[in-house]
Design an enzyme around this catalytic site. Structure first.
Site, short mmCIF file in Angstrom:
data_model
loop_
_atom_site.label_atom_id
_atom_site.label_comp_id
_atom_site.label_asym_id
_atom_site.label_seq_id
_atom_site.Cartn_x
_atom_site.Cartn_y
_atom_site.Cartn_z
CD GLU A 15 63.18 -1.14 -36.27
OE1 GLU A 15 62.72 -1.99 -35.47
OE2 GLU A 15 64.34 -1.18 -36.70
CG ASN A 143 68.66 -1.53 -35.08
OD1 ASN A 143 67.48 -1.38 -34.74
ND2 ASN A 143 69.20 -0.88 -36.09
CG ASP A 193 67.17 -3.08 -38.52
OD1 ASP A 193 66.55 -2.80 -37.47
OD2 ASP A 193 67.23 -2.29 -39.47
#
Length: 286
Positions: A15, A143, A193
């Site tokens: 991430e 997100n 996301d």
């Protein structure tokens, strides 16, 4: 146009990719292994922490702001030392940090979520001028925090809703009114996301479980998608000398045991060249 492997280390939950414009270097995280990762001319680099870490902004050539499960930190890349800037839900052991990004005013937006994605356990905050301010609450998986090039609005999502929200910003970068739906991906079964906005205002968003990053115009129209080898594409970032390379992190969290532990590309970090022109991330002003 195809994705190539930029780094073959297989993250459990890759991430937070950040291209440092002064160092010309990509940084990203493996949240569940508490790792900050990078590469330079010497090869792979890694720093380990004692709790989950998930997002960063750049402060100067040698300094990052890093979000961990319990705090925001000033992190020195030269010696790995860190200094706490402020706590982040330190009295709540249920939550950890997740997606975050610097805003054009020198602030930093950061989301929190339950360690087991507990419903409505998270929130989105803004760290600005040395103080942490809560912006939005009752979020399950924050997100897609990113900002329009003209500073007019911010985007974010609660992935569990499958909707991307847009909120107007005032002249100091604070939300100005209630968020409204920008994208509703529920009919397509897509899970938004991490996201980033290109120079032309196009939103590029990773779609968990779809092995792709998709581009949407400022009016919400779907433009195109770029496939990546990792099923769970988590977050894109523009970088490279001309900001025309799209870097994409991925995850193997949630995959079946036989897939998660084989030598498949899930969890690796990818690069797609010549997608479109991105923008440098703004500096975080401490």
């Amino acid at each position: 146009m195809s994705a190539e492997v930029f780094d073959d280390r297989r993250c459990i939950l890759g991430e937070g990719p950040l291209w440092h414009p002064e160092r010309q270097q990509l940084f990203w995280f493996d949240i569940m292994r508490h790792r900050l990762l990078s590469r330079d001319a010497s090869g792979p680099l890694e720093w380990r922490f004692d709790e989950p870490i998930s997002a960063a902004g750049w402060v100067d050539t040698d300094t990052l702001l890093i979000a961990s499960a319990s705090a925001l930190w000033r992190f020195d890349l030269r010696d790995g030392s860190k200094t706490q800037l402020c706590g982040l839900e330190q009295d709540n052991p249920v939550t950890r940090s997740n997606d975050g990004r610097a805003d054009p005013w020198g602030g930093f937006w950061i989301g929190t979520m339950g360690r087991n994605a507990e419903r409505d356990a998270g929130a989105i905050y803004r760290f600005y001028q040395g103080k942490l301010h809560k912006l939005f609450g009752e979020i399950t998986i924050p997100n897609a925090i990113c900002f329009a090039p003209d500073r007019s609005c911010a985007y974010f999502t609660d992935t569990s809703t499958q909707k991307v929200m847009r909120v107007a910003l005032d002249s100091d970068g604070w939300p100005d009114g209630a968020p409204a739906i920008f994208l509703d991906l529920s009919d397509d079964g897509l899970n938004p996301d991490g996201a980033v906005v290109a120079k032309d205002g196009t939103l590029w968003i990773g779609q968990w479980g779809a092995a792709r990053v998709a581009a949407y115009a400022p009016d919400g129209a779907f433009l195109r998608a770029v496939d990546v080898p990792g099923l769970h594409a988590t977050c894109p970032a523009f970088g490279g000398a001309d900001f025309r390379t799209l870097y994409v992190t991925s995850a193997r969290q949630g995959l079946s045991a036989d897939v998660a532990h084989d030598q498949s590309p899930h969890g690796q970090t990818f690069a797609v060249h010549g997608v479109t022109e991105g923008r440098p991330e703004p500096r975080v002003i401490l």
